[in-house]
Design a protein around this motif. Structure first.
Motif, PDB file in Angstrom:
ATOM      1  N   LYS A   1       0.838  -1.182   0.000  1.00  0.00           N
ATOM      2  CA  LYS A   1       0.000   0.000   0.000  1.00  0.00           C
ATOM      3  C   LYS A   1       0.887   1.251   0.000  1.00  0.00           C
ATOM      4  O   LYS A   1       1.970   1.243   0.577  1.00  0.00           O
ATOM      5  CB  LYS A   1      -0.903   0.010   1.237  1.00  0.00           C
ATOM      6  CG  LYS A   1      -1.870  -1.171   1.292  1.00  0.00           C
ATOM      7  CD  LYS A   1      -2.575  -1.243   2.640  1.00  0.00           C
ATOM      8  CE  LYS A   1      -3.470  -2.481   2.714  1.00  0.00           C
ATOM      9  NZ  LYS A   1      -4.081  -2.654   4.040  1.00  0.00           N
TER      10      LYS A   1
ATOM     11  N   ILE B   1      -6.639  -2.896  -9.374  1.00  0.00           N
ATOM     12  CA  ILE B   1      -6.964  -4.160  -8.697  1.00  0.00           C
ATOM     13  C   ILE B   1      -8.193  -4.794  -9.337  1.00  0.00           C
ATOM     14  O   ILE B   1      -8.209  -6.009  -9.614  1.00  0.00           O
ATOM     15  CB  ILE B   1      -7.201  -3.910  -7.189  1.00  0.00           C
ATOM     16  CG1 ILE B   1      -5.896  -3.489  -6.501  1.00  0.00           C
ATOM     17  CG2 ILE B   1      -7.764  -5.159  -6.512  1.00  0.00           C
ATOM     18  CD1 ILE B   1      -6.072  -3.017  -5.075  1.00  0.00           C
ATOM     19  N   GLN B   2      -9.236  -4.009  -9.574  1.00  0.00           N
ATOM     20  CA  GLN B   2     -10.473  -4.544 -10.150  1.00  0.00           C
ATOM     21  C   GLN B   2     -10.240  -5.144 -11.529  1.00  0.00           C
ATOM     22  O   GLN B   2     -10.781  -6.208 -11.857  1.00  0.00           O
ATOM     23  CB  GLN B   2     -11.526  -3.429 -10.229  1.00  0.00           C
ATOM     24  CG  GLN B   2     -12.043  -2.979  -8.870  1.00  0.00           C
ATOM     25  CD  GLN B   2     -12.644  -4.131  -8.071  1.00  0.00           C
ATOM     26  OE1 GLN B   2     -13.342  -4.993  -8.613  1.00  0.00           O
ATOM     27  NE2 GLN B   2     -12.339  -4.166  -6.784  1.00  0.00           N
TER      28      GLN B   2
ATOM     29  N   GLU C   1      -2.686   1.117  -7.544  1.00  0.00           N
ATOM     30  CA  GLU C   1      -3.863   1.933  -7.303  1.00  0.00           C
ATOM     31  C   GLU C   1      -3.416   3.336  -6.927  1.00  0.00           C
ATOM     32  O   GLU C   1      -2.342   3.539  -6.379  1.00  0.00           O
ATOM     33  CB  GLU C   1      -4.696   1.345  -6.152  1.00  0.00           C
ATOM     34  CG  GLU C   1      -5.410   0.054  -6.499  1.00  0.00           C
ATOM     35  CD  GLU C   1      -6.622   0.255  -7.394  1.00  0.00           C
ATOM     36  OE1 GLU C   1      -7.384   1.194  -7.165  1.00  0.00           O
ATOM     37  OE2 GLU C   1      -6.790  -0.544  -8.329  1.00  0.00           O
TER      38      GLU C   1
ATOM     39  N   ASP D   1      -3.307  -5.618  -1.864  1.00  0.00           N
ATOM     40  CA  ASP D   1      -4.660  -6.186  -1.759  1.00  0.00           C
ATOM     41  C   ASP D   1      -4.558  -7.690  -1.526  1.00  0.00           C
ATOM     42  O   ASP D   1      -4.049  -8.422  -2.381  1.00  0.00           O
ATOM     43  CB  ASP D   1      -5.465  -5.916  -3.033  1.00  0.00           C
ATOM     44  CG  ASP D   1      -6.937  -6.265  -2.848  1.00  0.00           C
ATOM     45  OD1 ASP D   1      -7.711  -5.393  -2.443  1.00  0.00           O
ATOM     46  OD2 ASP D   1      -7.295  -7.427  -3.118  1.00  0.00           O
ATOM     47  N   HIS D   2      -5.055  -8.127  -0.383  1.00  0.00           N
ATOM     48  CA  HIS D   2      -4.944  -9.549  -0.035  1.00  0.00           C
ATOM     49  C   HIS D   2      -5.883 -10.414  -0.876  1.00  0.00           C
ATOM     50  O   HIS D   2      -5.608 -11.591  -1.110  1.00  0.00           O
ATOM     51  CB  HIS D   2      -5.237  -9.743   1.450  1.00  0.00           C
ATOM     52  CG  HIS D   2      -4.943 -11.125   1.936  1.00  0.00           C
ATOM     53  ND1 HIS D   2      -3.664 -11.654   1.946  1.00  0.00           N
ATOM     54  CD2 HIS D   2      -5.758 -12.110   2.393  1.00  0.00           C
ATOM     55  CE1 HIS D   2      -3.715 -12.881   2.415  1.00  0.00           C
ATOM     56  NE2 HIS D   2      -4.974 -13.183   2.680  1.00  0.00           N
ATOM     57  N   THR D   3      -6.978  -9.846  -1.354  1.00  0.00           N
ATOM     58  CA  THR D   3      -7.914 -10.593  -2.202  1.00  0.00           C
ATOM     59  C   THR D   3      -7.225 -11.062  -3.480  1.00  0.00           C
ATOM     60  O   THR D   3      -7.461 -12.177  -3.953  1.00  0.00           O
ATOM     61  CB  THR D   3      -9.131  -9.725  -2.563  1.00  0.00           C
ATOM     62  OG1 THR D   3      -9.694  -9.193  -1.372  1.00  0.00           O
ATOM     63  CG2 THR D   3     -10.184 -10.532  -3.293  1.00  0.00           C
TER      64      THR D   3
END
Length: 655
Positions: free
Chosen positions: A350, A405-406, A379, A431-433
């Motif tokens: 981040k 990310i998306q 991002e 982003d952990h997802t």
């Protein structure tokens, strides 16, 4: 201090003299004077005895009143409990006790004094001014004594008392001796240690180190086995591990005294596995703990149980590794992974900085050279990387391959690989997802390992000696290609990454740092262009100067609070500047951002800011670390930070 009158030795002496005088007067025929003196003596004795009785009753009433202020049920509970409890005056006199306490007295005929229970620990108990614990041995039993100082005032009485609660831990200690803990030990700087000594002295050095480790195990009645040149394993009782924890593992410093002409001190990485359901589980915990100790820079102990982690040591500065074998092995393994993959995705942490972005660009260079499509996941905001970002997106390839990310989540396929750079902690990765979407994950980082590290990576290259992740990636490029196809701006991105983490090549630099920079120069990196990326405007300079101006100095710690700022990077730079001032051991800048507080910690060498900020969920290096406190106000963040600093200093002073 006496609260009621008691006959003293001098009183008995006066009484003896008066009695002798009365007898002498009778013998000389002075009957009237002798009788008068006798009557006066009897009256004085009666008065003193009455006064003694009166004061004693008042004292007993004082004690009863004090105890009666507790509820009746509480007193009954204390009297009937099977845990010995006594109430002491400051001189060691026992004024109240429950029936279980009678078992503590060493002899039947006693004077209700603490010394009748323990003479050895009497002073230690009476010296405590705050609640604390004292280990006491009584009649072949071991007690964990909780000491609670209390004060009570009533009329002319003012007592400083101590409540003593005796917890019998003998059974627990006996159980601990039967529980087995597995300890893995590695001489973590073995290669460099061997290269620091003459060939003829190497056998003597190895023999002394080995003898030291075996002697250490013998002291703790442990089973010791050597299974590799620089690796040992012990099976030891829980009791002795608890003793080592209490002493803060002095073995870490003791081994550094070994001197056979070696210019480098030997250091150990120790992993302790405990609390597992079986010896096999403890062994696995021990190995994982040792790997974590190595990943955090070595020279420390990590204790791992199924649900907890604790750290001891780790205050030594990382030493640059001279051997490049691991770099070559990792470069070869990374090459195989990339070639077997469909596409490569690259992600950092981040609020990416120059090192994070530069390393991502370097990995893209490797993937592109191996004929694979690579995309960098990022991002906004890009404030920390704006100078290099604005230049690199002028290249069409990067405009297409830097994605959100998306967008990444819609493109990921099972055959793709994710390469994470400049971070290995779950709570700091971008982003952990995204991480969970990949079957194959590679980690490349230079920060000390944290307990929250990402698990399940097919390749993990975490080297804390390196100045930056950009340095590590630059080496991987060199070992992957003889003549890499690298654009000038890509070389400059890596160069900028090294420059920012080394503070313009003045911090944590080694031979390999400058060799990496030299390689990038040969690839066309322009130092003037890179320098311009770090140039600040006058407004930014004034903001940074204001942060420094309002900083407070407490015990050689500089602390600054920033309530509003556009560029958080200025807070980090202000922390750097504060740490450079004379007579300042460390600097912390707390910055409010939305509902969070970001803490930047810096030091030169006196203070380990990484261990302090780890207490707050952060991490980094000994001299440069950060933390983020979510949903926290400034006052609370400052309080938590000061608690962490004081705790760290207290532990350092106890060593």
């Amino acid at each position: 201090m006496k609260k009621y009158y008691e006959f003293r030795k001098i009183d008995f002496l006066y009484s003896l003299i008066i009695t002798a005088a009365i007898i002498a007067l009778y013998l000389t025929g002075e009957w009237i004077v002798a009788s008068g003196l006798f009557i006066v003596f009897i009256i004085i004795l009666f008065y003193l005895n009455s006064r003694n009785t009166y004061k004693k009753k008042k004292w007993e009433k004082f004690v009863v009143n004090m105890i009666s202020k507790m509820s009746k049920s509480t007193v009954q509970t204390l009297e009937q409990t099977n845990i010995p409890i006594i109430l002491l005056r400051e001189g060691g006199e026992i004024i109240w006790y429950n029936k279980e306490s009678l078992e503590l007295f060493q002899v039947k005929n006693h004077n209700f004094q603490l010394a009748d229970i323990t003479q050895k620990n009497r002073e230690e108990i009476l010296m405590l001014t705050e609640s604390g614990f004292v280990e006491v041995n009584i009649k072949d039993k071991e007690y964990h004594v909780m000491v609670i100082p209390v004060e009570h005032k009533e009329n002319e009485f003012h007592e400083k008392l101590r409540v003593l609660i005796f917890n019998d831990v003998s059974i627990l200690r006996e159980a601990e001796t039967k529980l087995s803990t597995v300890v893995s030990i590695e001489i973590d700087n073995y290669s460099d240690l061997m290269s620091s000594i003459d060939t003829e002295r190497k056998p003597f050095l190895l023999a002394e180190i080995e003898n030291f480790i075996y002697s250490y195990g013998h002291e703790m009645k442990a089973m010791v086995r050597k299974y590799e040149t620089n690796k040992f394993m012990m099976v030891i009782s829980e009791y002795h591990i608890n003793e080592q924890m209490r002493k803060k593992f002095p073995v870490i410093d003791a081994i550094k005294n070994i001197d056979q002409g070696n210019s480098i001190e030997p250091t150990l990485s120790i992993g302790v596995g405990r609390g597992g359901a079986s010896p096999e589980e403890n062994q696995n915990l021990s190995k994982a703990a040792k790997e974590l100790a190595l990943g955090r820079g070595g020279d420390q102990v990590v204790i791992k149980s199924p649900d907890n982690l604790s750290f001891y040591g780790g205050s030594s500065k990382e030493i640059e590794k001279k051997s490049r074998v691991r770099s070559r092995v990792v470069a070869h393994a990374l090459k195989d992974i990339i070639e077997e993959s469909n596409k490569i995705y690259i992600m950092g942490h981040k609020n990416p900085d120059m090192d994070c972005f530069g390393a991502a660009v370097g990995i893209k260079v490797i993937a592109k050279g191996l004929g694979k499509k690579a995309m960098i996941i990022n991002e906004e905001p890009y404030l920390n990387i704006m100078p290099i970002y604005n230049k690199i997106i002028e290249i069409e390839e990067y405009r297409e391959d830097i994605i959100s990310i998306q967008k990444a989540l819609t493109k990921i396929k099972p055959q793709d690989t994710l390469i994470i750079v400049d971070v290995h902690a779950n709570n700091y990765v971008l982003d952990h997802t995204v991480v969970e979407k990949f079957e194959k994950v590679v980690i490349i980082d230079h920060h000390r390992r944290t307990p929250e590290q990402i698990t399940g990576a097919v390749l993990s290259y975490i080297e804390t000696y390196a100045s930056s992740t950009s340095e590590l990636v630059t080496e991987l490029i060199q070992y992957t290609f003889e003549k890499p196809d690298m654009k000038i701006i890509e070389a400059e991105a890596l160069f900028a990454g090294i420059r920012v983490d080394t503070k313009s090549f003045t911090f944590k630099t080694g031979v390999r740092t400058f060799e990496a920079a030299s390689f990038l120069k040969r690839q066309g990196a322009r130092t003037v262009e890179v320098r311009e990326m770090f140039a600040s405007d006058l407004d930014s300079y004034n903001q940074k100067a204001e942060i420094i101006r309002q900083a407070e100095i407490v015990d050689k710690i500089a602390l600054a609070k920033v309530y509003e700022i556009e560029d958080v990077l200025l807070s980090a730079q202000a922390a750097d500047e504060l740490a450079n001032f004379k007579d300042i051991n460390g600097a912390f800048v707390l910055t409010a951002q939305d509902n969070d507080i970001i803490i930047n910690g810096r030091s030169l060498k006196e203070l380990n800011v990484q261990m302090i900020l780890e207490e707050l969920g952060g991490g980094g290096h000994m001299t440069m670390a950060g933390a983020k406190l979510a949903d926290t106000d400034m006052d609370t963040a400052e309080e938590l930070l000061m608690e962490a600093i004081n705790k760290h200093r207290k532990e350092e002073n106890s060593l």
